[in-house]
Design a protein around this motif. Structure first.
Motif, PDB file in Angstrom:
ATOM      1  N   ALA A 167      -8.211 -42.433 -29.064  1.00  0.00           N
ATOM      2  CA  ALA A 167      -9.095 -41.635 -28.218  1.00  0.00           C
ATOM      3  C   ALA A 167      -9.190 -40.219 -28.773  1.00  0.00           C
ATOM      4  O   ALA A 167      -8.202 -39.682 -29.294  1.00  0.00           O
ATOM      5  N   PRO A 168     -10.362 -39.579 -28.684  1.00  0.00           N
ATOM      6  CA  PRO A 168     -10.506 -38.229 -29.234  1.00  0.00           C
ATOM      7  C   PRO A 168      -9.491 -37.237 -28.677  1.00  0.00           C
ATOM      8  O   PRO A 168      -9.065 -36.321 -29.387  1.00  0.00           O
ATOM      9  N   GLU A 169      -9.091 -37.410 -27.408  1.00  0.00           N
ATOM     10  CA  GLU A 169      -8.172 -36.449 -26.795  1.00  0.00           C
ATOM     11  C   GLU A 169      -6.700 -36.795 -27.031  1.00  0.00           C
ATOM     12  O   GLU A 169      -5.809 -36.100 -26.525  1.00  0.00           O
ATOM     13  N   ALA A 170      -6.424 -37.843 -27.799  1.00  0.00           N
ATOM     14  CA  ALA A 170      -5.036 -38.234 -28.047  1.00  0.00           C
ATOM     15  C   ALA A 170      -4.269 -37.106 -28.731  1.00  0.00           C
ATOM     16  O   ALA A 170      -4.720 -36.550 -29.744  1.00  0.00           O
ATOM     17  N   ALA A 171      -3.128 -36.762 -28.194  1.00  0.00           N
ATOM     18  CA  ALA A 171      -2.331 -35.658 -28.726  1.00  0.00           C
ATOM     19  C   ALA A 171      -1.889 -35.955 -30.159  1.00  0.00           C
ATOM     20  O   ALA A 171      -1.508 -37.072 -30.493  1.00  0.00           O
ATOM     21  N   GLY A 172      -1.959 -34.943 -31.009  1.00  0.00           N
ATOM     22  CA  GLY A 172      -1.517 -35.090 -32.390  1.00  0.00           C
ATOM     23  C   GLY A 172      -2.488 -35.816 -33.293  1.00  0.00           C
ATOM     24  O   GLY A 172      -2.181 -36.074 -34.466  1.00  0.00           O
ATOM     25  N   TYR A 173      -3.680 -36.144 -32.794  1.00  0.00           N
ATOM     26  CA  TYR A 173      -4.651 -36.939 -33.546  1.00  0.00           C
ATOM     27  C   TYR A 173      -5.667 -35.999 -34.197  1.00  0.00           C
ATOM     28  O   TYR A 173      -6.252 -35.144 -33.526  1.00  0.00           O
ATOM     29  N   ASP A 174      -5.886 -36.154 -35.503  1.00  0.00           N
ATOM     30  CA  ASP A 174      -6.827 -35.313 -36.235  1.00  0.00           C
ATOM     31  C   ASP A 174      -8.242 -35.875 -36.240  1.00  0.00           C
ATOM     32  O   ASP A 174      -9.106 -35.375 -36.950  1.00  0.00           O
ATOM     33  N   ARG A 288       3.625 -39.952 -29.613  1.00  0.00           N
ATOM     34  CA  ARG A 288       2.395 -40.347 -28.914  1.00  0.00           C
ATOM     35  C   ARG A 288       2.713 -40.952 -27.546  1.00  0.00           C
ATOM     36  O   ARG A 288       2.046 -40.657 -26.548  1.00  0.00           O
ATOM     37  N   ALA A 289       3.724 -41.811 -27.508  1.00  0.00           N
ATOM     38  CA  ALA A 289       4.116 -42.417 -26.232  1.00  0.00           C
ATOM     39  C   ALA A 289       4.640 -41.370 -25.260  1.00  0.00           C
ATOM     40  O   ALA A 289       4.351 -41.416 -24.046  1.00  0.00           O
ATOM     41  N   LEU A 290       5.390 -40.422 -25.781  1.00  0.00           N
ATOM     42  CA  LEU A 290       5.940 -39.360 -24.937  1.00  0.00           C
ATOM     43  C   LEU A 290       4.828 -38.516 -24.332  1.00  0.00           C
ATOM     44  O   LEU A 290       4.878 -38.162 -23.146  1.00  0.00           O
ATOM     45  N   GLU A 291       3.819 -38.195 -25.122  1.00  0.00           N
ATOM     46  CA  GLU A 291       2.693 -37.398 -24.615  1.00  0.00           C
ATOM     47  C   GLU A 291       1.937 -38.156 -23.527  1.00  0.00           C
ATOM     48  O   GLU A 291       1.549 -37.582 -22.508  1.00  0.00           O
ATOM     49  N   ALA A 292       1.705 -39.453 -23.749  1.00  0.00           N
ATOM     50  CA  ALA A 292       1.009 -40.243 -22.730  1.00  0.00           C
ATOM     51  C   ALA A 292       1.819 -40.278 -21.437  1.00  0.00           C
ATOM     52  O   ALA A 292       1.272 -40.117 -20.331  1.00  0.00           O
ATOM     53  N   ALA A 293       3.122 -40.477 -21.565  1.00  0.00           N
ATOM     54  CA  ALA A 293       3.988 -40.528 -20.385  1.00  0.00           C
ATOM     55  C   ALA A 293       4.029 -39.178 -19.675  1.00  0.00           C
ATOM     56  O   ALA A 293       4.093 -39.112 -18.432  1.00  0.00           O
ATOM     57  N   SER A 294       3.967 -38.086 -20.439  1.00  0.00           N
ATOM     58  CA  SER A 294       4.033 -36.757 -19.823  1.00  0.00           C
ATOM     59  C   SER A 294       2.822 -36.469 -18.945  1.00  0.00           C
ATOM     60  O   SER A 294       2.901 -35.669 -18.009  1.00  0.00           O
ATOM     61  N   ASP A 295       1.698 -37.128 -19.236  1.00  0.00           N
ATOM     62  CA  ASP A 295       0.511 -36.969 -18.394  1.00  0.00           C
ATOM     63  C   ASP A 295       0.649 -37.709 -17.066  1.00  0.00           C
ATOM     64  O   ASP A 295      -0.129 -37.469 -16.140  1.00  0.00           O
ATOM     65  N   ALA A 296       1.623 -38.608 -16.981  1.00  0.00           N
ATOM     66  CA  ALA A 296       1.782 -39.438 -15.787  1.00  0.00           C
ATOM     67  C   ALA A 296       3.013 -39.087 -14.973  1.00  0.00           C
ATOM     68  O   ALA A 296       3.235 -39.690 -13.915  1.00  0.00           O
ATOM     69  N   VAL A 297       3.821 -38.119 -15.438  1.00  0.00           N
ATOM     70  CA  VAL A 297       5.078 -37.829 -14.763  1.00  0.00           C
ATOM     71  C   VAL A 297       5.004 -36.513 -14.003  1.00  0.00           C
ATOM     72  O   VAL A 297       4.310 -35.571 -14.409  1.00  0.00           O
ATOM     73  N   GLU A 298       5.715 -36.450 -12.872  1.00  0.00           N
ATOM     74  CA  GLU A 298       5.797 -35.222 -12.093  1.00  0.00           C
ATOM     75  C   GLU A 298       6.645 -34.181 -12.828  1.00  0.00           C
ATOM     76  O   GLU A 298       7.498 -34.519 -13.649  1.00  0.00           O
ATOM     77  N   THR A 299       6.408 -32.909 -12.508  1.00  0.00           N
ATOM     78  CA  THR A 299       7.270 -31.852 -13.020  1.00  0.00           C
ATOM     79  C   THR A 299       8.698 -32.086 -12.524  1.00  0.00           C
ATOM     80  O   THR A 299       8.914 -32.424 -11.361  1.00  0.00           O
ATOM     81  N   ARG A 348       8.114 -29.583 -26.142  1.00  0.00           N
ATOM     82  CA  ARG A 348       7.280 -29.179 -25.005  1.00  0.00           C
ATOM     83  C   ARG A 348       7.609 -29.987 -23.747  1.00  0.00           C
ATOM     84  O   ARG A 348       7.688 -29.441 -22.647  1.00  0.00           O
ATOM     85  N   VAL A 349       7.798 -31.295 -23.901  1.00  0.00           N
ATOM     86  CA  VAL A 349       8.066 -32.138 -22.740  1.00  0.00           C
ATOM     87  C   VAL A 349       9.440 -31.840 -22.146  1.00  0.00           C
ATOM     88  O   VAL A 349       9.618 -31.864 -20.911  1.00  0.00           O
ATOM     89  N   LEU A 350      10.418 -31.532 -22.983  1.00  0.00           N
ATOM     90  CA  LEU A 350      11.767 -31.236 -22.490  1.00  0.00           C
ATOM     91  C   LEU A 350      11.808 -30.015 -21.573  1.00  0.00           C
ATOM     92  O   LEU A 350      12.735 -29.876 -20.770  1.00  0.00           O
ATOM     93  N   GLU A 351      10.804 -29.163 -21.681  1.00  0.00           N
ATOM     94  CA  GLU A 351      10.759 -27.979 -20.832  1.00  0.00           C
ATOM     95  C   GLU A 351      10.415 -28.306 -19.386  1.00  0.00           C
ATOM     96  O   GLU A 351      10.653 -27.489 -18.497  1.00  0.00           O
ATOM     97  N   ARG A 352       9.863 -29.515 -19.136  1.00  0.00           N
ATOM     98  CA  ARG A 352       9.450 -29.811 -17.757  1.00  0.00           C
ATOM     99  C   ARG A 352       9.878 -31.180 -17.258  1.00  0.00           C
ATOM    100  O   ARG A 352       9.601 -31.525 -16.108  1.00  0.00           O
TER     101      ARG A 352
END
Length: 414
Positions: A167-174, A288-299, A348-352
């Motif tokens: 997907a165009p918005e996929a994190a880390g994707y050029d 990539r999996a971590l970024e997808a999961a971070s969009d679905a997890v609460e702070t 970045r994810v470890l911060e939240r």
């Protein structure tokens, strides 16, 4: 209730979880795998989008380079079909070079699909970004950035990029053009692209990465591309070929149909698996999996990534061993090494959120990176029961999560 998350071939993650705590369970893509991949690839090449058939784009004597991108699912039959059509159009097999960033597809893997005489005549090359003799100057971009690419690409009469679409918005994707650059560029250019994804505003710089890769592809003269839509468990959901613009637009739609997930809300725990064989169990796919999961997890929630990592953390990931994610992120940006993108994603994810990892890495290695080492599914189930709500993401390296309050609690059964 028992849930079975797909993971590696012949191996699933089986969890017994409270059904009333489920927010979303996405276990497989919405699109089925292509049944006859060679036939589907041939159809795409013979009837491409906004472009003549591939066989009409070549003449005998042309020097061709097939730029095979990283992590293309079922790459061998797709590659073999492209080669077969080129040879049938009069191109000598000895004039075809298969260029890769690593030896993911070798001659023996093509033997079920091509005659031995063709395979023996093909040229295989593995790009080394650190070897100055392998790259050649093409031109400069609008902002005067010099373009150095693998010499075979610069000298080719025709380049056929084959890439795994995301997907165009996929994190880390050029972007789709990254199949050529930065994949087959020099080390300095690759570091430049990593800088887009490790910056303080990585999401804003994503478009800049796409635009830069597209500009370089255009300057190289890329007109025909093959885009592969990943499907379930190392399979393919679709193959699209044709002009760059038309193929990318069609691939975007097909990818979103297969991999977009709508969850009604965020969960306190997200369990995400990286599916596929050993070649898929990488730090890049972990990120990539971590970024997808971070969009679905609460702070202040928790994420469990199941990725059978065996490779030791690289130099950028090792910066997280200092225990300060913010300081580590600054150092990661400065270094820009090969593992900079997944290292920045983790920092970045470890911060939240709390990050847990089920893998083949030693307990201490995982803990040194600021994560919690997980032994098995029973530990994940105990964590889920203590967290109050959970979401399950299979093949999370491809998943695109959207929070939609009007979406119903979903269970995508396999």
């Amino acid at each position: 209730m028992p849930y079975s998350l797909p993971w590696q071939p012949d191996r699933s993650l089986n969890l017994d979880l409270p059904q009333d705590s489920l927010v979303c369970a996405f276990l497989e893509p919405h699109s089925a795998a292509v049944k006859n991949l060679q036939a589907a690839t041939a159809e795409a090449l013979e009837h491409p989008l906004a472009f003549p058939p591939l066989a009409q784009a070549v003449v005998p004597g042309d020097q061709l380079v097939i730029a095979l991108g990283d992590e293309v699912p079922a790459a061998a039959p797709i590659l073999a079909t492209v080669i077969r059509q080129l040879v049938e159009a009069g191109v000598e097999a000895s004039d075809i070079c298969i260029l890769q960033s690593q030896s993911a597809v070798h001659a023996e893997m093509l033997s079920p699909y091509l005659p031995a005489a063709v395979i023996d005549s093909l040229n295989f090359a593995v790009h080394n970004p650190a070897n100055d003799e392998e790259v050649a100057f093409l031109t400069s971009t609008q902002d005067q950035m010099p373009i150095l690419l693998n010499r075979r690409l610069v000298e080719a009469d025709l380049i056929v990029p084959i890439g795994c679409h995301r997907a165009p918005e996929a994190a880390g994707y050029d972007g789709p053009a990254s199949t050529v650059c930065p994949t087959f560029s020099d080390r300095k250019t690759q570091q430049h692209f990593r800088g887009f994804h490790t910056s303080a505003s990585a999401s804003r710089h994503l478009e800049r990465a796409h635009a830069k890769a597209e500009e370089i592809s255009w300057l190289l003269g890329i007109q025909f591309v093959v885009r592969v839509i990943p499907g379930p468990e190392d399979q393919v959901a679709g193959v699209v070929a044709g002009s760059t613009a038309a193929s990318n637009a069609a691939a975007d739609l097909a990818f979103r149909e297969a991999w977009q997930i709508k969850a009604p809300r965020k969960a306190n725990l997200v369990v995400a698996t990286v599916t596929g064989n050993a070649q898929e169990q990488t730090w890049d796919n972990f990120g990539r999996a971590l970024e997808a999961a971070s969009d679905a997890v609460e702070t202040d929630g928790a994420i469990v990534v199941c990725c059978d990592l065996k490779e030791s953390p690289g130099p950028c990931l090792q910066q997280l061993a200092q225990g300060d994610a913010i300081a580590a992120l600054s150092q990661i940006r400065r270094m820009g090494d090969y593992d900079a993108v997944p290292a920045a994603q983790l920092a970045r994810v470890l911060e939240r959120a709390q990050v847990c990892l089920l893998s083949s890495l030693p307990h201490q290695t995982v803990e040194d990176l600021g994560m919690v080492h997980v032994e098995n599914g029973e530990e994940i189930a105990r964590l889920a029961r203590s967290r109050g709500s959970f979401t399950l993401l299979g093949s999370a390296q491809y998943a695109i999560v959207e929070i939609d309050e009007y979406a119903a609690t979903s269970y995508n059964a396999s």
